[in-house]
Design a protein around this motif. Structure first.
Motif, PDB file in Angstrom:
ATOM      1  N   ASP A 335     150.863  37.325   7.494  1.00  0.00           N
ATOM      2  CA  ASP A 335     151.516  37.134   6.267  1.00  0.00           C
ATOM      3  C   ASP A 335     150.733  37.254   5.143  1.00  0.00           C
ATOM      4  OD1 ASP A 335     153.957  36.915   7.294  1.00  0.00           O
ATOM      5  OD2 ASP A 335     154.061  34.736   7.704  1.00  0.00           O
ATOM      6  N   GLU A 336     149.542  36.814   5.276  1.00  0.00           N
ATOM      7  CA  GLU A 336     148.478  36.705   4.052  1.00  0.00           C
ATOM      8  C   GLU A 336     148.087  38.125   4.006  1.00  0.00           C
ATOM      9  OE1 GLU A 336     147.891  34.031   2.292  1.00  0.00           O
ATOM     10  OE2 GLU A 336     149.455  33.288   3.680  1.00  0.00           O
ATOM     11  N   LEU A 337     147.851  39.007   4.827  1.00  0.00           N
ATOM     12  CA  LEU A 337     147.536  40.344   4.583  1.00  0.00           C
ATOM     13  C   LEU A 337     148.518  41.147   3.973  1.00  0.00           C
ATOM     14  CD1 LEU A 337     145.353  41.055   8.044  1.00  0.00           C
ATOM     15  CD2 LEU A 337     144.509  40.858   5.877  1.00  0.00           C
ATOM     16  N   LYS A 338     149.704  40.741   4.416  1.00  0.00           N
ATOM     17  CA  LYS A 338     150.879  41.626   3.526  1.00  0.00           C
ATOM     18  C   LYS A 338     151.037  41.214   2.310  1.00  0.00           C
ATOM     19  CE  LYS A 338     154.071  40.260   6.549  1.00  0.00           C
ATOM     20  NZ  LYS A 338     155.588  40.240   7.301  1.00  0.00           N
ATOM     21  N   ARG A 339     150.202  39.849   1.720  1.00  0.00           N
ATOM     22  CA  ARG A 339     150.413  39.598   0.410  1.00  0.00           C
ATOM     23  C   ARG A 339     149.326  40.696  -0.418  1.00  0.00           C
ATOM     24  NH1 ARG A 339     151.988  35.147  -1.670  1.00  0.00           N
ATOM     25  NH2 ARG A 339     150.042  35.046  -2.982  1.00  0.00           N
ATOM     26  N   MET A 340     148.589  41.313   0.522  1.00  0.00           N
ATOM     27  CA  MET A 340     147.469  42.146  -0.271  1.00  0.00           C
ATOM     28  C   MET A 340     147.921  43.504   0.139  1.00  0.00           C
ATOM     29  SD  MET A 340     143.950  40.412   1.606  1.00  0.00           S
ATOM     30  CE  MET A 340     142.846  41.261   0.234  1.00  0.00           C
ATOM     31  N   GLY A 341     148.928  43.859   0.572  1.00  0.00           N
ATOM     32  CA  GLY A 341     149.603  45.061   0.617  1.00  0.00           C
ATOM     33  C   GLY A 341     149.787  45.916   1.852  1.00  0.00           C
ATOM     34  N   ALA A 342     149.310  45.164   3.016  1.00  0.00           N
ATOM     35  CA  ALA A 342     149.295  45.613   4.340  1.00  0.00           C
ATOM     36  C   ALA A 342     150.698  45.722   4.807  1.00  0.00           C
ATOM     37  CB  ALA A 342     148.616  44.615   5.219  1.00  0.00           C
ATOM     38  N   LYS A 343     151.128  46.554   5.797  1.00  0.00           N
ATOM     39  CA  LYS A 343     152.419  46.772   6.438  1.00  0.00           C
ATOM     40  C   LYS A 343     152.221  46.138   7.811  1.00  0.00           C
ATOM     41  CE  LYS A 343     154.041  50.365   3.292  1.00  0.00           C
ATOM     42  NZ  LYS A 343     154.641  51.817   3.156  1.00  0.00           N
ATOM     43  N   LEU A 359     144.469  48.178  -0.250  1.00  0.00           N
ATOM     44  CA  LEU A 359     144.948  46.972  -0.189  1.00  0.00           C
ATOM     45  C   LEU A 359     144.487  46.398  -1.640  1.00  0.00           C
ATOM     46  CD1 LEU A 359     143.200  45.353   3.035  1.00  0.00           C
ATOM     47  CD2 LEU A 359     145.765  46.054   2.536  1.00  0.00           C
ATOM     48  N   TYR A 360     145.050  45.463  -2.106  1.00  0.00           N
ATOM     49  CA  TYR A 360     145.057  44.808  -3.413  1.00  0.00           C
ATOM     50  C   TYR A 360     144.583  43.505  -3.563  1.00  0.00           C
ATOM     51  CZ  TYR A 360     147.479  49.116  -4.491  1.00  0.00           C
ATOM     52  OH  TYR A 360     147.992  50.553  -4.542  1.00  0.00           O
ATOM     53  N   GLY A 361     143.666  43.287  -4.328  1.00  0.00           N
ATOM     54  CA  GLY A 361     143.097  41.665  -4.277  1.00  0.00           C
ATOM     55  C   GLY A 361     144.126  40.700  -4.982  1.00  0.00           C
ATOM     56  N   ALA A 371     141.092  33.894  10.764  1.00  0.00           N
ATOM     57  CA  ALA A 371     142.109  34.349   9.781  1.00  0.00           C
ATOM     58  C   ALA A 371     141.214  34.299   8.531  1.00  0.00           C
ATOM     59  CB  ALA A 371     143.239  33.446   9.562  1.00  0.00           C
ATOM     60  N   GLY A 372     140.196  33.359   7.930  1.00  0.00           N
ATOM     61  CA  GLY A 372     139.606  33.351   6.927  1.00  0.00           C
ATOM     62  C   GLY A 372     138.766  34.679   6.961  1.00  0.00           C
ATOM     63  N   ALA A 373     137.867  34.880   8.095  1.00  0.00           N
ATOM     64  CA  ALA A 373     137.179  35.947   8.120  1.00  0.00           C
ATOM     65  C   ALA A 373     137.730  37.304   7.910  1.00  0.00           C
ATOM     66  CB  ALA A 373     136.408  36.015   9.636  1.00  0.00           C
ATOM     67  N   ALA A 374     139.151  37.620   8.544  1.00  0.00           N
ATOM     68  CA  ALA A 374     139.813  38.719   8.204  1.00  0.00           C
ATOM     69  C   ALA A 374     140.092  38.650   6.867  1.00  0.00           C
ATOM     70  CB  ALA A 374     141.125  38.647   9.354  1.00  0.00           C
ATOM     71  N   LEU A 375     140.583  37.715   5.983  1.00  0.00           N
ATOM     72  CA  LEU A 375     140.797  37.924   4.785  1.00  0.00           C
ATOM     73  C   LEU A 375     139.765  38.211   3.850  1.00  0.00           C
ATOM     74  CD1 LEU A 375     143.083  34.997   4.512  1.00  0.00           C
ATOM     75  CD2 LEU A 375     143.933  37.320   4.421  1.00  0.00           C
ATOM     76  N   LEU A 376     138.561  37.762   4.232  1.00  0.00           N
ATOM     77  CA  LEU A 376     137.005  38.299   3.759  1.00  0.00           C
ATOM     78  C   LEU A 376     136.910  39.596   3.721  1.00  0.00           C
ATOM     79  CD1 LEU A 376     134.776  37.247   2.249  1.00  0.00           C
ATOM     80  CD2 LEU A 376     133.682  36.206   4.175  1.00  0.00           C
ATOM     81  N   LEU A 377     137.141  40.231   4.942  1.00  0.00           N
ATOM     82  CA  LEU A 377     137.124  41.521   5.077  1.00  0.00           C
ATOM     83  C   LEU A 377     137.959  42.412   4.320  1.00  0.00           C
ATOM     84  CD1 LEU A 377     136.395  41.531   9.284  1.00  0.00           C
ATOM     85  CD2 LEU A 377     134.878  41.698   7.396  1.00  0.00           C
ATOM     86  N   ALA A 378     139.040  42.074   4.369  1.00  0.00           N
ATOM     87  CA  ALA A 378     140.215  42.892   3.595  1.00  0.00           C
ATOM     88  C   ALA A 378     139.827  42.693   2.111  1.00  0.00           C
ATOM     89  CB  ALA A 378     141.654  42.013   3.652  1.00  0.00           C
ATOM     90  N   GLY A 379     139.252  41.766   1.604  1.00  0.00           N
ATOM     91  CA  GLY A 379     138.966  41.308   0.226  1.00  0.00           C
ATOM     92  C   GLY A 379     137.674  42.417  -0.123  1.00  0.00           C
ATOM     93  N   VAL A 385     140.184  41.743  -7.501  1.00  0.00           N
ATOM     94  CA  VAL A 385     139.444  40.500  -6.994  1.00  0.00           C
ATOM     95  C   VAL A 385     140.452  39.841  -6.103  1.00  0.00           C
ATOM     96  CG1 VAL A 385     138.610  38.157  -7.591  1.00  0.00           C
ATOM     97  CG2 VAL A 385     138.154  40.185  -9.208  1.00  0.00           C
ATOM     98  N   THR A 386     139.871  39.163  -4.780  1.00  0.00           N
ATOM     99  CA  THR A 386     140.501  38.316  -3.826  1.00  0.00           C
ATOM    100  C   THR A 386     140.166  37.042  -3.988  1.00  0.00           C
ATOM    101  OG1 THR A 386     140.946  40.295  -2.502  1.00  0.00           O
ATOM    102  CG2 THR A 386     141.118  38.194  -1.317  1.00  0.00           C
ATOM    103  N   GLU A 387     141.233  36.114  -4.005  1.00  0.00           N
ATOM    104  CA  GLU A 387     140.644  34.805  -3.931  1.00  0.00           C
ATOM    105  C   GLU A 387     141.155  34.118  -2.642  1.00  0.00           C
ATOM    106  OE1 GLU A 387     141.532  30.793  -6.677  1.00  0.00           O
ATOM    107  OE2 GLU A 387     142.614  32.634  -7.249  1.00  0.00           O
ATOM    108  N   ILE A 388     140.481  33.467  -1.927  1.00  0.00           N
ATOM    109  CA  ILE A 388     140.663  32.924  -0.636  1.00  0.00           C
ATOM    110  C   ILE A 388     140.610  31.440  -0.826  1.00  0.00           C
ATOM    111  CG2 ILE A 388     140.174  32.720   2.030  1.00  0.00           C
ATOM    112  CD1 ILE A 388     138.778  35.329   1.754  1.00  0.00           C
ATOM    113  N   LEU A 389     141.705  30.955  -0.464  1.00  0.00           N
ATOM    114  CA  LEU A 389     141.864  29.304  -0.560  1.00  0.00           C
ATOM    115  C   LEU A 389     141.556  28.729   1.013  1.00  0.00           C
ATOM    116  CD1 LEU A 389     145.316  28.902  -2.507  1.00  0.00           C
ATOM    117  CD2 LEU A 389     142.926  28.947  -3.512  1.00  0.00           C
TER     118      LEU A 389
END
Length: 427
Positions: A335-343, A359-361, A371-379, A385-389
Motif C-alpha cells: 500500500d505504501e509503494l502504491k502511494r509512490m505510483g507502483a501497481k 515512481l514518485y516521491g 518495509a522501511g528498507a523497501a521504501l528507502l530503496l523506492a525513494g 523527495v520521499t519522506e519516510i515516517l
C-alpha cells in the motif's frame, strides 16, 4: 523519526557489510551459557542489538563495547531467571533467552516477545522441543515458564524448519544430558554460526547447516571469543539498491554462498552480477526484467528481502509475481509503494506487480523493518523527495544506513538535519 530521500541519483562505489543482525542477537543470548567472559567481534551497533544488551544487563550480565564493533559480555555473576517485560516487548529475539537461560540454570520465565508485526510467529515449536527435553512448560498471563524436570536428550521433529525454535532447542539441548537430535531443523547460516559459537564455549554440536542437528549435552561451558558472520540481508539490500538506482555497487565483507538465491534473482531481472569469495558487484546496464519470487526457508529466497524485491520489481518492464510462504503480513508495504505510483495487487499470500515507468516521491510510512528498507530503496529511484515516517524501524537492522548510502552518492538525511550533506546524520 523521518528520513528524506532525494531520488534520481545512481549509486556508485563500495560498501562494507556489517555483522549479521540475526546472528548477533542469538549469540548475545547464547553467551549467557558461558558463565564467564565472552568477546564477540563484528557486532553491528543497531537498535535491536542495543535492546538485547538492555536485557543482558537487566538479568545480571555485564556488557561493554571495547572497540567499534567488539562487544565484551561478562556472565560470571548470578542471574535473574525472569526477563523484564519492558525490554522483551521491543523485539522478537528476546525469546532466545529461553534456551540460553534454560541451559545455564534450568529455570526461566520470559514474556511473550515483541518485534515487527509481520505475521503470526507462535512459540509452539519452541515449547514442543522443551517438553520433549523434559522441561515442565507453561504459558499463561503473557508469560512462558520452563522448569527442568527429569531432563535428557531426545529426538525432536519440527513441523516447520523454524529458525527461532531450532536455536532455542539447540541452546537448551547443549546443557541437557544425553544426545538430542533435531530433525527438519532450520538450515540458515545463522544456525551454523550459533553451532560454531556453542562449540567454542565447550558445546558439542554437529550437523548445523543440514536438516538434522545432533547435540551432545555437556555439564560445563567456558568463555570464548567469536566473530559474527556478515549480514546477508544487509548485503542483499545494497545489491538491490544498485539495481533500482541504475548504478554499480560492490558489497564487501560478505560470504557469497549465503547470497546465492538472491544473486540468482538479481540475474533474472537483468542485472550483471560479478561474485568473488567475499565481495559481489551488481551493475545495471538496461531495463529491469520481470520475474517471479517465492520466499522459502534457507536456502530459498529470504523473506527478509521480499519487500525490497517488491520495490525493485515495481520498475520492471512487465508483470512479476511474489508468493510469500513465511509471514502472512509481509505485504503491508504494498500500500505504501502504491502511494509512490507502483501497481501492485495483493490476494492472500500472492502479490502481482505490474512494472511502471517511474515512481514518485511522497510521504510514506515504514510498517516494519524490511518495509522501511523497501521504501528507502523506492525513494532512491523515485522522482522528487520521499519522506519516510517511522524510519527508526530501519535502524533496527541496518547499521549507519544513512552514512553508507551517502558514501555511495545517495541524497538521504534525517529530517531536521540541515547540514545539507548526504549521510550527515547517523541512523
Amino acid at each position: 523519526m523521518k528520513l528524506l530521500i532525494e531520488g534520481g541519483r545512481r549509486l556508485q562505489g563500495r560498501v562494507r557489510i556489517s555483522g549479521a543482525k540475526n546472528s548477533a542477537l542469538v549469540l548475545i543470548a547464547a553467551s549467557a551459557i558461558s558463565g564467564g567472559e565472552v568477546i564477540l567481534d563484528n557486532v553491528p551497533k543497531i537498535s535491536d542489538v542495543l535492546t538485547q544488551l538492555e536485557i543482558v544487563r537487566a538479568i545480571g550480565g555485564r556488557a561493554s563495547w571495547t572497540g567499534e564493533n567488539t562487544l565484551c559480555l561478562d556472565w560470571s555473576g548470578p542471574l535473574e531467571g525472569e526477563l523484564p517485560y519492558v525490554h522483551a516487548k521491543k523485539l522478537r529475539a528476546s525469546n532466545l533467552f529461553l534456551g540460553a537461560l534454560a541451559a545455564r540454570q534450568k529455570r526461566v520465565k520470559i514474556p511473550l516477545p515483541g518485534g515487527c508485526n509481520i505475521g503470526s510467529r507462535p512459540m509452539d515449536l519452541h515449547l514442543k522441543g522443551f517438553h520433549l527435553l523434559g522441561y515442565q512448560v507453561s504459558m499463561k498471563h503473557g508469560f512462558i515458564e520452563a522448569r527442568a524436570g527429569k531432563i535428557e536428550g531426545n529426538r525432536i521433529y519440527l513441523d516447520f524448519p523454524s529458525v527461532g525454535a531450532t536455536e532455542n532447542i539447540m541452546m537448551a539441548a547443549a546443557g541437557t544430558p544425553g544426545i538430542t537430535v533435531i530433525e527438519n531443523a532450520a538450515r540458515e547460516p545463522e544456525i551454523v554460526d550459533l553451532a560454531g559459537f556453542l562449540n567454542a564455549m565447550g558445546g558439542r554440536v554437529r550437523g548445523a547447516g543440514t536438516d538434522v542437528i545432533k547435540i551432545e549435552g555437556v555439564s560445563e561451558f567456558r568463555g570464548a571469543r567469536f566473530s559474527v558472520i556478515p549480514d546477508r540481508i544487509e548485503a542483499g539490500t545494497y545489491l538491490i539498491a544498485a539495481g533500482i538506482s541504475g548504478g554499480e555497487v560492490t558489497v564487501e565483507n560478505v560470504i557469497t554462498r549465503h547470497l546465492q538465491p538472491v544473486i540468482a534473482k538479481l540475474q533474472d531481472v537483468g542485472l550483471d552480477v560479478a561474485a568473488g569469495e567475499d565481495r559481489i558487484t551488481v551493475r545495471r546496464r538496461g531495463d529491469l526484467l520481470p520475474t517471479d519470487v517465492k520466499t522459502l526457508p534457507y536456502p530459498g529466497f529470504p523473506t527478509d528481502l521480499q519487500s525490497p524485491m517488491m520495490a525493485l520489481l515495481s520498475l520492471a518492464r512487465g508483470t512479476s509475481i511474489i508468493v510469500e510462504n513465511v509471514f502472512e503480513n509481509r505485504f503491508q508495504v504494498a500500500d505504501e509503494l502504491k502511494r509512490m505510483g507502483a501497481k501492485i495487487r495483493v490476494k492472500g499470500q500472492t502479490a502481482v506487480i505490474e512494472g511502471v515507468e517511474r515512481l514518485y516521491g511522497t510521504q510514506v510510512r515504514a510498517t516494519d523493518l524490511r518495509a522501511g528498507a523497501a521504501l528507502l530503496l523506492a525513494g532512491l529511484a523515485a522522482g522528487g523527495v520521499t519522506e519516510i515516517l517511522q524510519a527508526e524501524l530501519i535502524a533496527r537492522g541496518y547499521e549507519k544506513v544513512v552514512e553508507k548510502l551517502g558514501a555511495l552518492g545517495a541524497a538521504v538525511r534525517v529530517a531536521g538535519d540541515e547540514s545539507g550533506e548526504p549521510g550527515a546524520k547517523s541512523v
